[in-house]
Design a protein around this motif. Structure first.
Motif, mmCIF file in Angstrom:
data_model
loop_
_atom_site.group_PDB
_atom_site.id
_atom_site.type_symbol
_atom_site.label_atom_id
_atom_site.label_comp_id
_atom_site.label_asym_id
_atom_site.label_seq_id
_atom_site.Cartn_x
_atom_site.Cartn_y
_atom_site.Cartn_z
ATOM 1 N N VAL A 1 44.742 -22.011 -16.622
ATOM 2 C CA VAL A 1 45.938 -21.215 -16.889
ATOM 3 C C VAL A 1 45.715 -19.772 -16.438
ATOM 4 C CG1 VAL A 1 46.561 -22.688 -18.821
ATOM 5 C CG2 VAL A 1 45.209 -20.628 -19.250
ATOM 6 N N ASP A 2 46.808 -19.042 -16.312
ATOM 7 C CA ASP A 2 46.716 -17.658 -15.839
ATOM 8 C C ASP A 2 46.324 -16.692 -16.948
ATOM 9 O OD1 ASP A 2 47.698 -17.936 -12.980
ATOM 10 O OD2 ASP A 2 49.336 -18.888 -14.086
ATOM 11 N N ALA A 3 46.675 -17.012 -18.176
ATOM 12 C CA ALA A 3 46.301 -16.168 -19.311
ATOM 13 C C ALA A 3 46.302 -17.013 -20.570
ATOM 14 C CB ALA A 3 47.257 -14.990 -19.468
ATOM 15 N N LEU A 4 45.451 -16.632 -21.523
ATOM 16 C CA LEU A 4 45.349 -17.341 -22.797
ATOM 17 C C LEU A 4 45.375 -16.341 -23.934
ATOM 18 C CD1 LEU A 4 44.633 -19.612 -24.833
ATOM 19 C CD2 LEU A 4 42.235 -19.318 -24.164
ATOM 20 N N LEU A 5 46.338 -16.507 -24.826
ATOM 21 C CA LEU A 5 46.379 -15.743 -26.067
ATOM 22 C C LEU A 5 45.711 -16.596 -27.143
ATOM 23 C CD1 LEU A 5 47.309 -13.416 -27.882
ATOM 24 C CD2 LEU A 5 49.513 -14.569 -28.114
ATOM 25 N N ASP A 6 44.599 -16.131 -27.657
ATOM 26 C CA ASP A 6 43.767 -16.929 -28.549
ATOM 27 C C ASP A 6 44.038 -16.574 -30.007
ATOM 28 O OD1 ASP A 6 41.867 -18.608 -29.598
ATOM 29 O OD2 ASP A 6 40.144 -17.392 -28.979
ATOM 30 N N THR A 7 45.127 -17.080 -30.559
ATOM 31 C CA THR A 7 45.441 -16.791 -31.958
ATOM 32 C C THR A 7 44.601 -17.627 -32.907
ATOM 33 O OG1 THR A 7 47.199 -18.430 -32.363
ATOM 34 C CG2 THR A 7 47.817 -16.413 -31.203
#
Length: 311
Positions: A211-217
């Motif tokens: 993926v191009d970006a990952l928001l790791d909540t």
């Protein structure tokens, strides 16, 4: 003026929590004083209690977002008026303290009208999580059609991020428990994978190049890095101690206090609620005396909304 406030006498366990009176000064230029109706509880409150954080002032009043009524305004404030029902983001590690007090002085730039379709209790759950989601997307810097991943997709803040990512034309993949997959798809995720021990593997099955970006909540950390393409962006929500730990990707923590005075973003949150793009979530209402209970529930996880201290 005096206010009732949740306070920490120092770093430690629940024994450092007390409900005390504190003096609340008049607002200066560029500030307003808010009569607080409700203030949301977050994991940051617990972290601040346990560690003391960077707070140079004692006692500390926690709470990073609130909603209430403007009680007075500074001499040059014209956008807000006495009697306005508002929501606000606020930094606890300052002399005036955070939002969990019956009166709080806040920079006017951090204060906007509450959503017309939300109560004050509901509005108090919006600022910090909503600003985090918007800031994460700005940090990601993606173009329409690129792929944005969100771990912990059924979480409250993750839902905001998914909804706003779709508004920006991004393709979104997120994970969720089996029983919550339909809910996450309803938020706008294009692909929802079952929550499990191998988030990166599940993502790579859908997007083999990453993926191009990952928001790791979900705080997966380095185990999620393989899901990100070379040159992609990893966005942690609790900071990162070693930004050079993975040369293949870019690590860009989202530090939400940096955008507490982005008035236009706070207004966007209110508008998004009124348009049905996002929805506030209240897990439960608690008196100030029950703040320790609210914190325990918050840290137990699984809440699809926020515990709220009601004054």
């Amino acid at each position: 003026m005096r206010a009732r406030a949740v306070t920490y006498t120092g770093p430690g366990g629940e024994e450092v929590i007390s409900i005390a009176e504190r003096v609340v000064r008049a607002p200066k230029s560029g500030e307003v004083r808010v009569k607080v109706a409700a203030a949301a509880v977050s994991p940051t409150d617990v972290l601040l209690r346990k560690t003391g954080g960077p707070a140079p002032f004692r006692p500390v009043t926690p709470g990073m977002d609130l909603a209430g009524t403007v009680e007075s305004v500074g001499p040059d404030v014209t956008r807000l008026a006495v009697g306005d029902e508002v929501m606000a983001a606020v930094l606890p590690v300052r002399e005036d303290g955070g939002g969990q007090a019956s009166y709080v002085v806040v920079p006017a730039a951090s204060v906007v009208a509450r959503p017309k379709t939300a109560s004050l209790v509901e509005a108090s759950t919006l600022p910090m999580n909503g600003l985090t989601a918007l800031y994460a997307l700005e940090i990601a810097g993606l173009k329409p059609g690129q792929v944005f991943a969100v771990s912990g997709g059924a979480g409250y803040m993750a839902g905001f991020a998914i909804a706003f990512a779709k508004e920006q034309g991004l393709r979104v993949i997120a994970d969720a428990k089996i029983e919550e997959m339909d809910k996450v798809a309803g938020l706008g995720a294009d692909v929802v994978v079952p929550r499990g021990s191998d988030f990166a593997g599940a993502v790579l099955k859908e997007f083999p190049e990453g993926v191009d970006a990952l928001l790791d909540t979900a705080l997966l950390g380095e185990s999620s890095f393989p899901a990100i393409r070379d040159g992609g962006v990893y966005i942690p929500v609790r900071g990162w101690s070693d930004p050079e730990s993975e040369a293949r990707i870019r690590i860009k923590p989202v530090m939400v206090p940096d955008v507490f005075e982005r008035t236009e973003w706070l207004e966007k949150l209110a508008d998004a609620v009124d348009k049905g793009v996002i929805a506030p979530g209240v897990y439960g209402e608690f008196s100030p005396e029950r703040v320790a209970e609210a914190q325990r529930l918050t840290m137990a996880g699984g809440m699809r909304g926020r515990a709220v201290i009601v004054f």
